[in-house]
Write a protein that holds these residues in place. Sequence first.
Motif, mmCIF file in Angstrom:
data_model
loop_
_atom_site.group_PDB
_atom_site.id
_atom_site.type_symbol
_atom_site.label_atom_id
_atom_site.label_comp_id
_atom_site.label_asym_id
_atom_site.label_seq_id
_atom_site.Cartn_x
_atom_site.Cartn_y
_atom_site.Cartn_z
ATOM 1 N N THR A 49 0.841 -1.195 0.000
ATOM 2 C CA THR A 49 0.000 0.000 0.000
ATOM 3 C C THR A 49 0.877 1.245 0.000
ATOM 4 O O THR A 49 2.100 1.157 -0.054
ATOM 5 C CB THR A 49 -0.951 -0.008 1.214
ATOM 6 O OG1 THR A 49 -1.899 1.027 1.049
ATOM 7 C CG2 THR A 49 -0.192 0.205 2.501
ATOM 8 N N ARG A 99 -0.029 7.270 10.506
ATOM 9 C CA ARG A 99 -0.518 6.840 9.196
ATOM 10 C C ARG A 99 -0.077 5.426 8.866
ATOM 11 O O ARG A 99 -0.764 4.719 8.117
ATOM 12 C CB ARG A 99 -0.022 7.801 8.118
ATOM 13 C CG ARG A 99 -0.748 9.118 8.187
ATOM 14 C CD ARG A 99 -0.080 10.182 7.354
ATOM 15 N NE ARG A 99 -0.624 11.486 7.738
ATOM 16 C CZ ARG A 99 -0.770 12.491 6.885
ATOM 17 N NH1 ARG A 99 -0.432 12.354 5.637
ATOM 18 N NH2 ARG A 99 -1.258 13.633 7.301
ATOM 19 N N GLU A 141 -7.123 5.801 3.681
ATOM 20 C CA GLU A 141 -6.240 4.733 4.145
ATOM 21 C C GLU A 141 -6.932 3.805 5.129
ATOM 22 O O GLU A 141 -6.612 2.631 5.210
ATOM 23 C CB GLU A 141 -4.982 5.313 4.790
ATOM 24 C CG GLU A 141 -3.935 5.834 3.814
ATOM 25 C CD GLU A 141 -4.215 7.254 3.359
ATOM 26 O OE1 GLU A 141 -5.229 7.841 3.791
ATOM 27 O OE2 GLU A 141 -3.420 7.776 2.558
#
Lengths: 195, 364
Positions: free
Chosen positions: B40, B56, B307
């Motif tokens: 990702t 994150r 995300e």
Amino acid sequence: MADAVQKPGNAAPAKKAATGAFTPAGVSPNRRSRHKYTIRLWAVRNSRFFEWFYHRFAEVFLLLHPVWKLFGYQRVERPITFVEKHVKGFLFDCRMCGQCALSSTGMSCPMNCPKQLRNGPCGGVRANGNCEVEPDMPCVWVQAWKGSQNMAKGDAIMNVQKPVNQSLRETSSWLRVTAEAAAARETAANAGKDA
Amino acid sequence: MAHLDENPLGPHLPLDPLPGHSSMGRLERVLRRGEFAVTTELNPPDSANPEDVYERAAIFDGWVDGINAVDASGANCHMSSVGICALLTRMGYAPIMQIACRDKNRIAIQGDVLGAAAMGVCNIMCLTGDGVQAGDQPGAKPVFDLDCMSLLETVRIMRDNSKFLSGRKLTTPPKVFLGAAINPFAPPYDFRPYRLAKKIEAGAQFVQSQYCFDVPMFREYMKKVRDLGLHEKCYILVGVGPMASAKTAKWIRSNVPGIHIPDSVIARLEGAQDQKKEGKQLCIDIINEVKEIEGVSGIHVMAYRQEEYVAEMVHDSGVLKGRQPWKREPNPVDQLVAERIEAARSGQQQDQQQLAEKAAQHPH
């Protein structure tokens, strides 16, 4: 005025921005219009002819090797570079990188790519085959692929090109190729003599 | 039973190199074992706060095999990929460092490769990079000293021949797994498979594709790739991602270079009650379609500003088949760092005089 905000992607930037007119995203930031690419595109369409012609031309240049040697490659560099620059500049929009790859790129000069890619198109090519950076310019590598299909040795487009040697800029690649070919011929001859 | 990618002597120890592997990372292990890999992309923060990066990255914990640290994607300024990689390796994530040729010349790039490998980066992805006109600073000077192909070759030479591009020797080569990008959805379509062949020749071991929204087109591409036998020489990860709405899809289609979104996708999004949910479902459907295509080794999920849905989509599509990606990749220098921190904490007094004498006695 370094902090002034630039308006991105605008055909006649200052003028148009001043009027507040809408400008679509697909308009080139600089105002080169299509007719400027006419000769370059014509050369690609006739890549087979240029391939043939260049081979003859390179042979003649190699035949003239004694002449270049007599005057000295150093001394003929400037006039030859002048001729090369203008001939190739007219035909291919040559940028004088000094290490010509035209025969491996379907007679479409890769240095005209805004990213100066020498190994194929980037992923940003528009669906109409135009450049990502200059929306009015047909992608150099889409043209190169078309051109290479016409050529006898078009498969050369599959070779991985080395990074550009920036110190060879503004030098004649005709003379370099000739000198290298002559040197290769001599070593071959010497090897033959020794054997 | 110990995890497959774990040092038998303890999970905190670095992995032993495997024969035939070019890196010590687990992404390479997963791919070489033939498992379906998931990677990702981390949305790089516009801040100098390391917490932003950790936060994150934590969302992906246990769901992905690699996290791309993007190098100013779209030519927009963000925290650098080297910086993100430094933070991620420190915390034991497995980053894939992207290098774009747009901003750095060959001198800077080779230095960054060495630095990254020293920090424990095991995967490097070589990109050309978007043109500067696409980003927030269109007045910048585009560098493009190398292109993605010559960059791949450069890093491969550094790794395999222990040499800089100039021929100067390296004492320790960077052990990295080399990646590249493909875009099967841009013209000239018939050249694209050959371009992949060129990239493999230049050194690419895995590739991540641009967003795939047009599965039939991708199938066509993969057919050509299989005919050339390229899927056996290189692991192909398909780029997928959710679209937040039909409006964003339209905007991306006309403003982001290189992304092809067919009208049918936009029509499907427009027709939905909840466009965000439909976008997610569409992405899962695409994952389920592409994972069946022969020659596809994994997916690369790009969920920009969404995300939090990555884990959900990976779970719902079932691509991991119950496998849980390992959460922590130990860094060879972890122990050294721990010892140093320990020493600092124990508060040992340093006698300057003694230290100077010791240094004088012991040059190197």
